[in-house]
Design an enzyme around this catalytic site. Structure first.
Site, short mmCIF file in Angstrom:
data_model
loop_
_atom_site.label_atom_id
_atom_site.label_comp_id
_atom_site.label_asym_id
_atom_site.label_seq_id
_atom_site.Cartn_x
_atom_site.Cartn_y
_atom_site.Cartn_z
N ALA A 1 -6.60 25.04 -40.79
CA ALA A 1 -5.65 26.03 -41.30
C ALA A 1 -4.78 25.51 -42.45
CB ALA A 1 -4.75 26.52 -40.18
N GLY B 1 -5.90 23.32 -44.82
CA GLY B 1 -6.73 22.95 -45.98
C GLY B 1 -6.66 24.02 -47.06
N LYS B 2 -7.31 23.75 -48.21
CA LYS B 2 -7.23 24.68 -49.35
C LYS B 2 -7.77 26.07 -48.99
CE LYS B 2 -7.38 21.30 -53.07
NZ LYS B 2 -8.17 20.74 -54.19
N LYS C 1 -5.64 18.93 -38.31
CA LYS C 1 -5.36 17.55 -37.90
C LYS C 1 -4.23 16.94 -38.72
CE LYS C 1 -9.82 16.57 -35.90
NZ LYS C 1 -11.11 15.89 -36.00
N THR D 1 -17.61 25.78 -43.70
CA THR D 1 -17.76 24.34 -43.93
C THR D 1 -19.21 24.04 -44.28
OG1 THR D 1 -16.16 24.10 -42.14
CG2 THR D 1 -17.25 22.09 -42.93
N THR D 2 -19.43 23.25 -45.33
CA THR D 2 -20.79 22.89 -45.70
C THR D 2 -21.18 21.59 -44.99
OG1 THR D 2 -19.92 21.74 -47.62
CG2 THR D 2 -20.69 23.99 -47.95
N HIS E 1 -19.18 25.99 -66.34
CA HIS E 1 -18.16 25.45 -65.44
C HIS E 1 -17.24 24.50 -66.21
CE1 HIS E 1 -20.92 26.90 -62.29
NE2 HIS E 1 -19.88 26.88 -61.49
N LYS F 1 -16.91 19.16 -63.44
CA LYS F 1 -18.07 19.31 -62.56
C LYS F 1 -19.11 18.30 -63.00
CE LYS F 1 -21.29 22.80 -60.84
NZ LYS F 1 -20.96 22.54 -59.42
N GLY G 1 -25.29 24.36 -58.15
CA GLY G 1 -26.08 24.71 -56.98
C GLY G 1 -26.44 26.18 -56.93
#
Lengths: 274, 274, 274, 274
Positions: B14, B16-17, B40, B108-109, B163, B167, B173
């Site tokens: 919650a 995180g970015k 965390k 999440t990747t 981009h 990058k 991708g």
């Protein structure tokens, strides 16, 4: 408009693709008179050039006699010859025009650097203007000038050029020329911020020495397009030129005809007279 | 709106970015209630997540106790856990959510193909929905679907992706994925009309097996952009997606939360629920 | 670098949106030293401005004492005050800076023509530079300069400006300014070729006196974009500027700080110092 | 390819702008045979249509006898008549084709709703396909289909259409049609976030009932272009179609010829057979 203010114009290569366009716009220009139409096409010889083009009688027969036409034009005052012919003959034609006192506006490509140097000396001696213009697109010259101006303030720039898929070479000559103009600023463009990895070779396009990337897109439906993209934190500045028809070159031809009259020597490039 | 129609939502990661954005849109959604905020980050522990984000009190304290939060969520009805955490822990978190009967929406990747297969079997057995969504951008999925549709009628296509210059990889991708989707049509794209010559290597970009060229532009000022250009004689059809902010992913997250409730198994990719 | 070659810079409005960006880039510039941070925000008073911005200690406390800060700055050599404050107070602040011998670079809008005239006279008498810059975007100034250059050769031009849908006014101030610059050329742009009919009112956009059409697009996802499209038979020449972040204005601020030192009077507009 | 698999095709209006293009592509299509070329142009009557077009002998003389040509075509199997003629005569021609058992593919505009209804009943009774196609551009139909798909997920959309400055009407028929297709979704597009003020009237373009703005740009150098821009927080999704030549309509004509054979009734619009 009195005839004194009219510029007599000869078109060499009057039945070619570019020559036809030139004949039409010269015939319509209020300050010009078409006085000669030279072409080697045997089918058109002796016919009125207006009839050949299907644009109404112009009272100028197609001839293949360059010298006689130049003599006639020179007799009508400060006159101009527009040349869209062939690399093999252009040097002799331009030299003849200078010799006979008719100012050449040359769109034919293929003159060697040596030939241009010789013509420059010859024009200088004759004290007569001569314009050699590899690209008559005013829009493209404006794009290139604006590119050089922007390059003083931006450090990052890439070029995308897009052409129909019958164009064999990539990048386009104009894109390479634009990148070379940037190179001549001796500024290290596009200093890398990260170690770049091409997961597929060629992804980042081609590069000239100073880091300007050029990307070439080829598709049916495209005609001739060039985009220069400058980037800086928080902003992009993009210059784009689209050509859809060779009529786009005619304003440049008319400008050259008007600007050549007071000149006394050879000038290379449309940018010099803009 | 009565509380029965509200979807209880837990956000894992919650602080995180992406997690922060999810917390905000879930809190504002009329049909959702934020019931848990897991992270965390020791600095935020025990604080109200609304205070941590500076968006006003939400009466949900940040906790690092995943199990207790899942138990509590499950007790409130058909509930959902949105996971934007870390490749190292995502498998265990998603498995736990399924075990406790909370439907996981996973952004999440880093899950391996094997792990996804195991989660699919586990969700199947539990007869509970699980969504694994590598890209929450509805706009990009729409672009890819429209690309596949157009590819049935056009034989020529190139991709330009642009981009920011931080990058490292090229092509992106998503551009590679788009080209692969085209490749799977087993259509020979871009049959050449002339013998192409690259006067500068890389000019024509990178290519996948079936002839789709990808060009990668990198400049500061760019964010994340992709263009697919189809060409045919006399026409171009261009699809472009521009991302300027991660808020663009939130409609996809909300959609996934709403679409997961009736599901009974694992589904991969936003396109499957659009 | 020795302290003599450093430009002492005071930022007035240091805790505002633009002021914060200015503090950061001045602190990073090798040829500048941040010597003062003025702001009325009571919460920040006395704190280090670097702490307030979360960018590390800068050893410059936030103060609300303009005069003391100007005296201090003036004691350190040829110094500059960058002002991003409020229309109500900017006149007094700029006048004070001139009086104390600190060169003002003014980004605050809202000065009346009379006030600018008075400041010009005051700066002239004091023989001190003063820059009033309504738009610090170098890219936009380049676009406007290239627009004026192209307008000499093209007779047809339209402007499209695109902004987020929280912008209330249309067209944007910059688009109107660009159209006015074109109007001042006293050239009849866009001479009509046919009798135009608007089947839906407003379709052809808004027009200034000399025929330049302006179209305003408003959508979420847009930030701030302007496109000037020139057309002629067979060609288009398009200039586009995209702003995605106020960091884009900082190169213009730094340029103004560097260019103001040798000036002896008031200058209005970034274009004058480019 | 054996003659059984060849589709016999008659072109009605074979010497017109569109008819000429159709003759050429039908003559080149491997699965079609040009069997008739009908035109009222007295200058071409009796000449080979290939000679008229300057594309080599096609062994099909230009005739003005519609009935005889239809009888001949019908005798060669499942045959098709492509009609690009005139609003005044199209109804009678199409009715005749149906009567003689030749499937009409109709590109001629100007049929009234009543006439289309009557033709539909007539085709139904005859159990024969009839295609009425106001726009043969496959690219534009794809754009419109992708627009409808995106409109399910985006609430904000504007249309920019750009045409040459000899087009009298604004907005273009296709742009209005696209906006109407959006209106039929009965979704309130572009809910305003602020009170908009037009400082210059027309700036925000024209609007249909449901809030979709249309902006019309007119410049020489433009041909026919349409852009649909969807916006949402943090993202844009843009669909653009560019037409540069009427050859772009030919794939749609060929598709219609192929798809009409198994049909038993009248169908309106290329989108229905895509």
């Amino acid at each position: 408009m009195s005839s004194q203010s009219q510029i007599p114009v000869v078109v060499n290569g009057a039945c070619g693709k570019m020559g036809r366009e030139v004949v039409k716009v010269v015939a319509q220009a209020e300050d010009m008179t078409l006085v000669g139409a030279i072409d080697k096409d045997p089918a058109s010889l002796g016919q009125d050039i207006g009839d050949v083009l299907g644009c109404g009688l112009l009272e100028v027969p197609v001839t293949n006699d360059l010298e006689a036409t130049l003599v006639m034009a020179q007799g009508q005052g400060l006159s101009v010859m527009v040349d869209f012919t062939h690399p093999d003959t252009v040097y002799e034609s331009v030299r003849a025009a200078i010799a006979y006192g008719v100012r050449p506006v040359v769109g034919t490509t293929g003159l060697s650097a040596d030939q241009i140097q010789e013509l420059a000396e010859f024009a200088e001696k004759a004290s007569i203007g001569c314009l050699i213009i590899p690209n008559f697109s005013i829009g493209m010259v404006l794009l290139q000038q604006a590119t050089l101006q922007a390059a003083q303030y931006f450090d990052h720039v890439e070029i995308i050029e897009l052409h129909h898929n019958q164009k064999a070479d990539a990048p386009s000559g104009t894109a390479i020329q634009t990148a070379q103009m940037l190179s001549e600023l001796h500024k290290p463009f596009n200093p890398p911020e990260v170690d770049e990895t091409e997961k597929l070779p060629g992804a980042r396009g081609s590069t000239l020495a100073d880091g300007v990337h050029i990307h070439s897109v080829r598709l049916p439906g495209l005609i001739a397009h060039q985009e220069v993209i400058f980037g800086a934190p928080g902003q992009l500045y993009t210059l784009r030129h689209d050509t859809s028809d060779r009529s786009s070159f005619m304003p440049g031809v008319l400008l050259a005809i008007r600007r050549i009259l007071p000149l006394k020597s050879l000038i290379y490039g449309l940018d010099k007279i803009l």
